[in-house]
Motif scaffolding. Structure first.
Motif, mmCIF file in Angstrom:
data_model
loop_
_atom_site.group_PDB
_atom_site.id
_atom_site.type_symbol
_atom_site.label_atom_id
_atom_site.label_comp_id
_atom_site.label_asym_id
_atom_site.label_seq_id
_atom_site.Cartn_x
_atom_site.Cartn_y
_atom_site.Cartn_z
ATOM 1 N N LYS A 70 13.195 -5.895 -9.596
ATOM 2 C CA LYS A 70 13.663 -7.243 -9.270
ATOM 3 C C LYS A 70 13.028 -7.772 -7.991
ATOM 4 C CE LYS A 70 16.318 -7.747 -12.793
ATOM 5 N NZ LYS A 70 15.710 -6.631 -13.519
ATOM 6 N N VAL A 71 12.562 -6.872 -7.142
ATOM 7 C CA VAL A 71 11.943 -7.292 -5.886
ATOM 8 C C VAL A 71 10.618 -6.556 -5.735
ATOM 9 C CG1 VAL A 71 12.165 -7.385 -3.392
ATOM 10 C CG2 VAL A 71 14.193 -7.628 -4.810
ATOM 11 N N LEU A 72 9.532 -7.324 -5.654
ATOM 12 C CA LEU A 72 8.219 -6.713 -5.447
ATOM 13 C C LEU A 72 7.786 -6.996 -4.018
ATOM 14 C CD1 LEU A 72 6.156 -7.617 -8.640
ATOM 15 C CD2 LEU A 72 6.644 -5.327 -7.864
ATOM 16 N N ASP A 73 8.116 -6.119 -3.094
ATOM 17 C CA ASP A 73 7.683 -6.334 -1.723
ATOM 18 C C ASP A 73 6.179 -6.156 -1.637
ATOM 19 O OD1 ASP A 73 9.965 -6.820 0.175
ATOM 20 O OD2 ASP A 73 10.751 -5.131 -0.959
ATOM 21 N N THR A 74 5.604 -6.618 -0.521
ATOM 22 C CA THR A 74 4.153 -6.521 -0.406
ATOM 23 C C THR A 74 3.702 -5.168 0.116
ATOM 24 O OG1 THR A 74 4.364 -7.594 1.724
ATOM 25 C CG2 THR A 74 3.709 -8.963 -0.124
ATOM 26 N N GLY A 75 4.591 -4.417 0.736
ATOM 27 C CA GLY A 75 4.195 -3.116 1.254
ATOM 28 C C GLY A 75 5.302 -2.089 1.111
ATOM 29 N N ALA A 76 4.917 -0.815 1.316
ATOM 30 C CA ALA A 76 5.862 0.275 1.085
ATOM 31 C C ALA A 76 7.059 0.215 2.038
ATOM 32 C CB ALA A 76 5.148 1.610 1.229
ATOM 33 N N ARG A 77 6.772 -0.079 3.311
ATOM 34 C CA ARG A 77 7.894 -0.126 4.261
ATOM 35 C C ARG A 77 8.858 -1.256 3.906
ATOM 36 N NH1 ARG A 77 6.870 3.287 9.212
ATOM 37 N NH2 ARG A 77 6.528 5.152 8.000
ATOM 38 N N GLY A 79 -1.586 -2.060 6.538
ATOM 39 C CA GLY A 79 -1.782 -1.845 5.116
ATOM 40 C C GLY A 79 -3.180 -1.299 4.875
ATOM 41 N N SER A 80 -3.321 -0.398 3.914
ATOM 42 C CA SER A 80 -4.575 0.319 3.730
ATOM 43 C C SER A 80 -5.764 -0.621 3.482
ATOM 44 C CB SER A 80 -4.415 1.307 2.571
ATOM 45 O OG SER A 80 -5.531 2.136 2.475
ATOM 46 N N ALA A 81 -5.576 -1.570 2.573
ATOM 47 C CA ALA A 81 -6.688 -2.472 2.252
ATOM 48 C C ALA A 81 -6.982 -3.399 3.423
ATOM 49 C CB ALA A 81 -6.351 -3.299 1.014
ATOM 50 N N PRO A 132 6.877 -1.522 -4.351
ATOM 51 C CA PRO A 132 6.053 -2.649 -3.880
ATOM 52 C C PRO A 132 5.091 -3.111 -4.968
ATOM 53 C CG PRO A 132 5.806 -0.720 -2.455
ATOM 54 C CD PRO A 132 6.508 -0.272 -3.689
ATOM 55 N N ASN A 133 4.510 -4.278 -4.733
ATOM 56 C CA ASN A 133 3.548 -4.855 -5.651
ATOM 57 C C ASN A 133 2.238 -4.064 -5.590
ATOM 58 O OD1 ASN A 133 1.764 -6.486 -7.038
ATOM 59 N ND2 ASN A 133 2.608 -8.382 -6.207
ATOM 60 N N PRO A 134 1.820 -3.482 -6.718
ATOM 61 C CA PRO A 134 0.582 -2.689 -6.670
ATOM 62 C C PRO A 134 -0.645 -3.544 -6.340
ATOM 63 C CG PRO A 134 1.417 -2.839 -8.919
ATOM 64 C CD PRO A 134 2.445 -3.463 -8.033
ATOM 65 N N LYS A 135 -0.514 -4.851 -6.469
ATOM 66 C CA LYS A 135 -1.678 -5.684 -6.161
ATOM 67 C C LYS A 135 -1.833 -5.897 -4.666
ATOM 68 C CE LYS A 135 -3.322 -8.443 -9.001
ATOM 69 N NZ LYS A 135 -3.816 -9.265 -10.117
ATOM 70 N N THR A 136 -0.748 -5.775 -3.935
ATOM 71 C CA THR A 136 -0.871 -5.958 -2.487
ATOM 72 C C THR A 136 -0.729 -4.654 -1.723
ATOM 73 O OG1 THR A 136 1.472 -6.494 -2.387
ATOM 74 C CG2 THR A 136 -0.062 -8.333 -2.399
ATOM 75 N N SER A 137 -0.187 -3.621 -2.351
ATOM 76 C CA SER A 137 0.022 -2.372 -1.636
ATOM 77 C C SER A 137 -0.781 -1.261 -2.295
ATOM 78 C CB SER A 137 1.519 -2.026 -1.652
ATOM 79 O OG SER A 137 1.697 -0.662 -1.355
ATOM 80 N N GLY A 138 -1.714 -0.697 -1.523
ATOM 81 C CA GLY A 138 -2.519 0.386 -2.069
ATOM 82 C C GLY A 138 -1.643 1.553 -2.475
ATOM 83 N N GLY A 139 -0.661 1.868 -1.619
ATOM 84 C CA GLY A 139 0.238 2.981 -1.896
ATOM 85 C C GLY A 139 0.985 2.800 -3.210
ATOM 86 N N ALA A 140 1.350 1.554 -3.503
ATOM 87 C CA ALA A 140 2.149 1.296 -4.698
ATOM 88 C C ALA A 140 1.348 1.476 -5.974
ATOM 89 C CB ALA A 140 2.725 -0.109 -4.643
ATOM 90 N N ARG A 141 0.010 1.474 -5.852
ATOM 91 C CA ARG A 141 -0.797 1.712 -7.049
ATOM 92 C C ARG A 141 -0.556 3.126 -7.561
ATOM 93 N NH1 ARG A 141 -5.871 -1.174 -4.372
ATOM 94 N NH2 ARG A 141 -4.645 -3.028 -3.944
ATOM 95 N N TRP A 142 -0.326 4.045 -6.645
ATOM 96 C CA TRP A 142 -0.009 5.414 -7.063
ATOM 97 C C TRP A 142 1.300 5.423 -7.860
ATOM 98 C CZ3 TRP A 142 -3.702 8.949 -6.347
ATOM 99 C CH2 TRP A 142 -4.579 8.840 -5.262
#
Lengths: 335, 310
Positions: A191-198, A67-69, A149-159
């Motif tokens: 409904k599902v916020l995974d922690t990362g993009a994969r 994960g990026s962070a 994914p959850n933007p708080k745990t996944s940098g990619g998801a912030r985009w």
């Protein structure tokens, strides 16, 4: 007697080990994020070959992915990365802020905001597009299940989040309030916020959850290539965000290890036609317009906005939207 | 040798096999061998105690102290805000609630499992016995992905359950299921040796004195098992509270609904908020410590009450 022999064998093998590592070539460590694994393993081989013909030096480039962070934290905590190639500028900023391993203006040291390739945010839907998803506003519709994914745990998801916001802002009569309401209704459908993009891709593709996956274009194209176009389709929205995964030299590390020259050449090689072509091959949009033209079939034209113009840069976007108590926390309220 | 050193260590760490607590008494019956010049019955006590304390300090205490030290970079108000934000409080309830439920489930079914494995001989018993350890050995992420695949709406168990209106994957129930999975070996493995040591004669005696089966279970077997069950419960609970890898895949991670506390910690780390992350971690640690201490005290109390002899 026996043990002495064993010791001798052990000693000589240990000696051999050190000898081999002493004679070993220059090494570089590229600390990157998850979806670049395939791209960089091919790119590294190409660069090592070019470096050998140019300087006669043997070079071995090691790569690390995660994960990026998390990767940025590893570098901050002492992982000796010569270069970092992460998902968003915010994570490289963090390397500057925590420990000052590189200067504040790192993003100005290479062309194009130090992002040699770009991507954007698209939708992945099931074959035949049963829910008729065409654009961002379809994601806010009642009855559409969205996976991201959850933007708080996944940098990619912030985009992903910022792209939805930017779309709403660009609509007639768009304002911060309408954008906030729109983004909230999109995330209400998640409904599902995974922690990362994969993780999200797995949830969507393998578990069959959801109607639409918000994904990076390179991930979406890869998913289609890996899983077959008979299951999934890509939908390109009318407007999306220009995702710029940046790269940088970690100054403190290259100066300590004496690898500045090769690290610099490594990053510059990303901007050459050969490097650009490899990025295109691995589904990242090349910056070089000539190379980009070669891949025009792969990348649908889409109106792209940048984070600097719409959100005032990563630092501000992070503070406004993703910090604790920020807009994302406010819209993710108890239902 | 090993038997004599056990009581010295019994005060430290979690007593795995509480039945051995009866050992000191055996030692006391041998006063004939008068103490040596060191004045101690146990050989090598200063050395082993020194090693134990040093080891414990380096392996356990030091990281914990570092954890707490980091939280001190926060002001008191910032600490309270990080730790008692409504979203964080919601995760305490999910994490500790699900872990308690999972540990209770494991005590019941793990107890039955241990009973069957110890008392009955059936084809494939060794195989079943080995299966118990799998949740230990499996990388947690693999466990999470496997469980999600089974309990998702297109999974083997998920599909029929969803037809019955029960969603497991991506709900708090999924968290509970993952916690049950990873906690099971702790109960079975703590109970097995105790059951093995438990003489069948006691049950026969109870039966011949006219006790019904239920009465035998309640008055004879359960009291002897209680300390081990409590230990198993505590271990399964502690493991479930700290679990991240497997739960994260099945939880759904929806704020206020299915977020676990370790996820909040990871979230804070993603924002480079080290102090906030350690603050939440320290609260988790304190709650866990208090609960584990309570269980240990309860265990000591039951052990004393049952007189240690069944």
């Amino acid at each position: 007697m026996q043990s002495r022999k064993l010791l001798a064998v052990l000693g000589s093998s240990l000696g051999l080990f050190f000898a081999s590592s002493a004679a070993a070539q220059t090494t570089l460590l590229n600390v990157s994020y998850d979806p670049t694994r395939e791209f960089y393993s091919e790119f590294n081989a190409a660069f090592a070959k070019q470096w050998k013909t140019k300087t006669g030096e043997n070079l071995s480039v090691k790569q690390s992915h995660g994960g990026s962070a998390k990767q940025a934290r590893a570098v901050i905590d002492g992982l000796e990365a010569d270069v970092v190639t992460l998902a968003l500028a915010y994570d490289i900023d963090a390397i500057h802020e925590n420990g000052g391993l590189l200067p504040k203006d790192w993003q100005k040291r290479l062309p194009n905001n130090a992002a040699p390739y770009t991507s954007t945010i698209v939708f992945l839907v099931r074959k035949g597009n049963p829910k008729k998803i065409k654009d961002w506003n379809d994601l806010a519709r009642a009855g559409v299940e969205v996976i991201t994914p959850n933007p708080k745990t996944s940098g990619g998801a912030r985009w992903n989040y910022l792209a939805a916001w930017a779309y709403a802002l660009a609509q007639p009569g768009g304002s911060a309030t309408t954008a906030r309401n729109f983004t909230k209704s999109v995330y209400d459908n998640v409904k599902v916020l995974d922690t990362g993009a994969r993780g999200s891709t797995t949830t969507f593709v393998e578990r069959g959850i959801g109607d639409v996956l918000i994904a990076w274009e390179n991930e979406a194209l890869l998913a289609i290539k890996e899983l077959g176009p008979d299951k999934l389709e890509i939908v390109v929205p009318s407007l999306s965000i220009l995702a710029e995964p940046p790269v940088a030299i970690v100054d403190k590390v290259v100066d300590k290890r004496g690898t500045r020259k090769v690290a610099q050449a490594y990053l510059e090689f990303l901007y050459t036609p050969e490097g650009q072509r490899l990025a295109g091959k691995h589904f990242y949009r090349p910056r070089d317009s000539k190379v980009a033209a070669e891949f025009s079939k792969q990348f649908a034209p889409v109106k792209l906005v940048s984070i600097d113009t719409v959100f005032g840069g990563w630092q501000k976007a992070q503070k406004d939207h993703f910090a604790d108590g920020g807009v994302f926390d406010q819209i993710a309220v108890r239902k | 040798m090993t038997a004599t050193t056990t009581p010295a260590n019994a005060g430290f760490g979690t007593p795995q096999y509480p039945s051995e607590a009866s050992l000191p008494r055996q030692l006391e019956i041998q006063p004939a061998r008068k103490m040596r010049s060191s004045g101690r019955v146990l050989p090598g006590l200063p050395l082993s105690l020194g090693v134990s304390l040093t080891y414990l300090s380096i392996v356990v205490l030091l990281p914990l102290v570092a954890l707490f030290a980091r939280t001190f970079s926060l002001t008191f108000d910032a600490f309270i805000e990080a730790v008692f934000a409504p979203r964080v409080v919601a995760t305490y309830l999910v994490s500790f609630g699900a872990a308690l439920l999972a540990a209770v489930t494991n005590v019941v079914f793990g107890g039955i499992l241990a009973w069957v494995l110890v008392r009955y001989s059936f084809p494939g018993r060794k195989l079943v016995d080995t299966l118990i350890d799998l949740p230990f050995a499996l990388p947690t992420a693999v466990a999470g992905i496997a469980l999600t695949a089974i309990y998702a709406k297109n999974g083997v168990l998920g599909a029929p359950l969803e037809a019955l209106g029960l969603k497991v994957a991506f709900t708090p129930i999924g968290i509970y299921v993952a916690m049950v999975f990873i906690g099971l070996p702790f109960v079975v493995r703590t109970l097995q040796p105790v059951l093995q040591d438990h003489e069948i004669d006691f049950e026969e005696a109870a039966a011949s004195l006219g006790a019904s089966r239920l009465r035998t279970i309640i008055r004879v077997i359960l009291p002897a098992m209680t300390p081990a069950l409590l230990t198993g419960f505590a271990l399964a609970f502690a493991r479930a509270v700290g679990e991240y890898g497997s739960i994260i895949f099945i939880a759904g991670n929806v704020p206020y609904v299915s977020e676990i506390t370790p996820l909040i910690i990871i979230t804070k780390l993603e924002q480079y908020d080290y102090a906030g992350a350690t603050a939440v971690a320290s609260v988790m640690l304190v709650i866990s410590f208090v609960l584990l201490l309570a269980i240990n005290l309860l265990q000591a109390w039951t052990a004393r009450r049952s007189g240690r002899t069944p």
